[in-house]
Design a protein around this motif. Structure first.
Motif, short mmCIF file in Angstrom:
data_model
loop_
_atom_site.label_atom_id
_atom_site.label_comp_id
_atom_site.label_asym_id
_atom_site.label_seq_id
_atom_site.Cartn_x
_atom_site.Cartn_y
_atom_site.Cartn_z
N LEU A 19 36.06 39.29 42.73
CA LEU A 19 35.61 39.77 41.42
C LEU A 19 34.11 39.52 41.24
O LEU A 19 33.41 40.35 40.66
N ASP A 20 33.63 38.40 41.74
CA ASP A 20 32.20 38.12 41.66
C ASP A 20 31.40 39.16 42.43
O ASP A 20 30.33 39.58 41.99
N VAL A 63 32.32 42.30 43.03
CA VAL A 63 32.39 43.55 42.27
C VAL A 63 31.41 43.49 41.11
O VAL A 63 30.67 44.46 40.86
N ASP A 64 31.36 42.37 40.44
CA ASP A 64 30.44 42.20 39.31
C ASP A 64 28.99 42.32 39.78
O ASP A 64 28.18 43.00 39.15
N ALA A 65 28.66 41.69 40.90
CA ALA A 65 27.30 41.77 41.44
C ALA A 65 26.96 43.19 41.88
O ALA A 65 25.85 43.67 41.64
N ALA A 74 28.24 46.02 40.71
CA ALA A 74 28.05 46.82 39.50
C ALA A 74 26.70 46.52 38.85
O ALA A 74 25.99 47.43 38.43
N SER A 75 26.35 45.25 38.81
CA SER A 75 25.07 44.86 38.22
C SER A 75 23.89 45.48 38.96
O SER A 75 22.95 45.98 38.35
N ASP A 84 28.79 48.94 34.44
CA ASP A 84 29.78 47.98 33.97
C ASP A 84 30.82 47.80 35.09
O ASP A 84 31.30 48.79 35.65
N ALA A 85 31.17 46.56 35.41
CA ALA A 85 32.12 46.30 36.50
C ALA A 85 33.48 46.96 36.23
O ALA A 85 34.07 47.54 37.14
N LEU A 86 33.95 46.88 35.01
CA LEU A 86 35.23 47.51 34.68
C LEU A 86 35.16 49.01 34.86
O LEU A 86 36.08 49.63 35.39
#
Length: 75
Positions: free
Chosen positions: A50-51, A53-55, A57-58, A63-65
């Motif tokens: 998840l980290d 995916v978040d990175a 997207a950033s 937005d990661a979602l």
């Protein structure tokens, strides 16, 4: 049976890359990964945390979602 989330993420990432008219090589360079690694994500072969995916997207200013679902977040 639903599609695995990593396949959906890969398809959404590929669609975003196409929307931006980027090659895998260009996007990989922007993300700081190899084109081979990016190709694995797009094919749904990489099981990202998840980290990660978040990175990802950033780095794309997304937005990661939204990247996971293929839909922008609701306002």
């Amino acid at each position: 049976m639903s599609e695995p989330l990593r396949k959906r993420l890969g398809a959404n990432l590929r669609a975003e890359r196409h929307r931006r008219a980027l090659t895998q090589e260009a996007l990989a360079e922007h993300l700081g990964v190899t084109a081979r690694y990016l190709a694995g994500i797009e094919r749904g072969e990489r099981n990202l945390t998840l980290d990660s995916v978040d990175a990802l997207a950033s780095r794309l200013d997304l937005d990661a979602l939204g990247l996971l679902t293929g839909r922008p977040p609701r306002p």
